[in-house]
Write a protein that holds these residues in place. Structure first.
Motif, PDB file in Angstrom:
ATOM      1  N   UNK A   1       0.959  -0.969   0.528  1.00 33.72           N
ATOM      2  CA  UNK A   1      -0.104  -0.069   0.032  1.00 33.72           C
ATOM      3  C   UNK A   1       0.796   1.167   0.065  1.00 33.72           C
ATOM      4  N   UNK A   2       0.943   2.646  -1.380  1.00 35.31           N
ATOM      5  CA  UNK A   2       0.851   3.683  -0.417  1.00 35.31           C
ATOM      6  C   UNK A   2       1.030   4.237   0.406  1.00 35.31           C
ATOM      7  N   UNK A   3       2.866   5.257   0.383  1.00 30.33           N
ATOM      8  CA  UNK A   3       2.094   6.137   1.255  1.00 30.33           C
ATOM      9  C   UNK A   3       0.738   7.212   1.450  1.00 30.33           C
ATOM     10  N   UNK A   4       0.688   7.684   0.474  1.00 25.62           N
ATOM     11  CA  UNK A   4      -0.725   8.723  -0.216  1.00 25.62           C
ATOM     12  C   UNK A   4      -2.011   7.620  -0.217  1.00 25.62           C
ATOM     13  N   UNK A   5      -1.972   6.612  -0.097  1.00 19.46           N
ATOM     14  CA  UNK A   5      -2.905   5.941   0.151  1.00 19.46           C
ATOM     15  C   UNK A   5      -3.301   5.816   1.817  1.00 19.46           C
ATOM     16  N   UNK A   6      -2.189   5.065   2.400  1.00 18.85           N
ATOM     17  CA  UNK A   6      -2.671   5.266   4.273  1.00 18.85           C
ATOM     18  C   UNK A   6      -2.781   6.757   4.712  1.00 18.85           C
ATOM     19  N   UNK A   7      -1.689   7.129   4.085  1.00 19.64           N
ATOM     20  CA  UNK A   7      -2.655   8.248   4.902  1.00 19.64           C
ATOM     21  C   UNK A   7      -3.269  10.061   4.296  1.00 19.64           C
ATOM     22  N   UNK A   8      -3.975   9.597   3.548  1.00 26.86           N
ATOM     23  CA  UNK A   8      -5.001  10.205   2.355  1.00 26.86           C
ATOM     24  C   UNK A   8      -4.299  11.098   1.784  1.00 26.86           C
ATOM     25  N   UNK A   9      -3.199  11.445   1.652  1.00 25.92           N
ATOM     26  CA  UNK A   9      -2.197  12.886   0.818  1.00 25.92           C
ATOM     27  C   UNK A   9      -2.213  12.182  -0.687  1.00 25.92           C
ATOM     28  N   UNK A  10      -2.326  13.595  -0.891  1.00 25.32           N
ATOM     29  CA  UNK A  10      -1.954  13.276  -2.654  1.00 25.32           C
ATOM     30  C   UNK A  10      -0.355  13.073  -3.195  1.00 25.32           C
ATOM     31  N   UNK A  11       0.433  12.503  -3.897  1.00 24.69           N
ATOM     32  CA  UNK A  11       1.749  12.914  -4.393  1.00 24.69           C
ATOM     33  C   UNK A  11       1.273  14.076  -5.241  1.00 24.69           C
ATOM     34  N   UNK A  12       2.367  14.512  -4.227  1.00 21.89           N
ATOM     35  CA  UNK A  12       2.827  15.474  -5.762  1.00 21.89           C
ATOM     36  C   UNK A  12       3.426  15.776  -7.289  1.00 21.89           C
ATOM     37  N   UNK A  13       2.681  16.162  -7.846  1.00 19.36           N
ATOM     38  CA  UNK A  13       3.841  15.721  -9.239  1.00 19.36           C
ATOM     39  C   UNK A  13       5.231  17.170  -9.301  1.00 19.36           C
ATOM     40  N   UNK A  14       5.206  16.528 -10.638  1.00 16.50           N
ATOM     41  CA  UNK A  14       6.619  17.061 -10.688  1.00 16.50           C
ATOM     42  C   UNK A  14       6.805  19.252 -10.722  1.00 16.50           C
ATOM     43  N   UNK A  15       5.815  18.842 -11.782  1.00 17.61           N
ATOM     44  CA  UNK A  15       5.380  20.006 -11.385  1.00 17.61           C
ATOM     45  C   UNK A  15       5.292  21.200  -9.967  1.00 17.61           C
ATOM     46  N   UNK A  16       4.537  20.376  -9.123  1.00 18.60           N
ATOM     47  CA  UNK A  16       3.975  20.829  -7.810  1.00 18.60           C
ATOM     48  C   UNK A  16       5.092  20.890  -7.071  1.00 18.60           C
ATOM     49  N   UNK A  17       5.713  19.990  -7.245  1.00 15.71           N
ATOM     50  CA  UNK A  17       6.548  20.366  -6.665  1.00 15.71           C
ATOM     51  C   UNK A  17       7.986  21.230  -6.325  1.00 15.71           C
ATOM     52  N   UNK A  18       8.735  21.429  -7.798  1.00 14.49           N
ATOM     53  CA  UNK A  18       9.864  22.375  -8.373  1.00 14.49           C
ATOM     54  C   UNK A  18       8.806  23.667  -7.615  1.00 14.49           C
ATOM     55  N   UNK A  19       7.495  24.039  -7.732  1.00 12.63           N
ATOM     56  CA  UNK A  19       6.554  25.154  -7.345  1.00 12.63           C
ATOM     57  C   UNK A  19       6.785  25.023  -6.221  1.00 12.63           C
ATOM     58  N   UNK A  20       6.912  24.698  -4.786  1.00 14.21           N
ATOM     59  CA  UNK A  20       6.740  24.142  -3.753  1.00 14.21           C
ATOM     60  C   UNK A  20       8.264  25.366  -3.198  1.00 14.21           C
ATOM     61  N   UNK A  21       8.796  24.574  -3.744  1.00 17.80           N
ATOM     62  CA  UNK A  21      10.796  24.125  -3.657  1.00 17.80           C
ATOM     63  C   UNK A  21      10.670  26.195  -4.422  1.00 17.80           C
ATOM     64  N   UNK A  22      10.043  26.252  -5.150  1.00 18.19           N
ATOM     65  CA  UNK A  22      10.733  28.299  -5.538  1.00 18.19           C
ATOM     66  C   UNK A  22       9.913  28.957  -4.637  1.00 18.19           C
ATOM     67  N   UNK A  23       8.638  28.468  -3.993  1.00 19.74           N
ATOM     68  CA  UNK A  23       8.158  28.862  -2.790  1.00 19.74           C
ATOM     69  C   UNK A  23       8.472  29.273  -0.952  1.00 19.74           C
ATOM     70  N   UNK A  24       9.571  27.861  -1.065  1.00 18.87           N
ATOM     71  CA  UNK A  24      10.274  27.618  -0.470  1.00 18.87           C
ATOM     72  C   UNK A  24      11.286  28.844   0.235  1.00 18.87           C
ATOM     73  N   UNK A  25      11.934  28.631  -0.895  1.00 18.35           N
ATOM     74  CA  UNK A  25      12.701  29.226  -1.086  1.00 18.35           C
ATOM     75  C   UNK A  25      13.273  30.660  -1.241  1.00 18.35           C
ATOM     76  N   UNK A  26      12.137  31.229  -1.925  1.00 16.30           N
ATOM     77  CA  UNK A  26      11.926  32.892  -2.378  1.00 16.30           C
ATOM     78  C   UNK A  26      10.756  33.477  -0.587  1.00 16.30           C
TER      79      UNK A  26
END
Length: 123
Positions: free
Chosen positions: A1-26
């Motif tokens: 069972x995947x982590x997303x299935x057990x935690x109820x969280x969706x995995x980020x797409x590459x674009x979403x992950x890149x945008x999240x990192x960019x926002x955190x850095x800024x």
């Protein structure tokens, strides 16, 4: 069972992950994510900090150890500079990501970056 299935969280797409990192850095770190030199410097600081935590060097600095605050400052500064140089030597290959599509060296003697999204200079 995947982590997303057990935690109820969706995995980020590459674009979403890149945008999240960019926002955190800024917003949390205060650096522009397309400025490769600043990102590399931050990575070097993080690596050195992680390496020293709970190490013999930190033990020597604690309490009545032989290393003063000044000694630790010099050790950390020197080590961070060396790690940064090692990362930058590999940056033309390592930084070739969607965020940094075409890294180039601008000046082999300069340690300042003038990178941008189109041409991420790390020299």
């Amino acid at each position: 069972m995947s982590e997303s299935a057990t935690t109820g969280r969706q995995e980020l797409t590459s674009a979403q992950e890149e945008e999240l990192v960019a926002r955190m850095l800024r917003h949390q770190v205060g650096i522009e994510p397309d400025h490769c030199g600043a990102v590399i410097d931050l990575a070097a600081v993080g690596l050195v900090n992680s390496a020293w935590r709970n190490s013999p060097a930190e033990d020597w600095h604690a309490g009545d150890g032989p290393l003063s605050d000044g000694d630790m400052l010099r050790i950390n500064s020197h080590t961070t500079g060396r790690v940064r140089d090692i990362i930058r030597r590999g940056a033309p290959t390592a930084a070739s990501t969607p965020m940094h599509p075409s890294p180039t060296w601008t000046n082999s003697t300069s340690r300042r970056s003038t990178g941008s999204r189109a041409s991420c200079a790390v020299g």
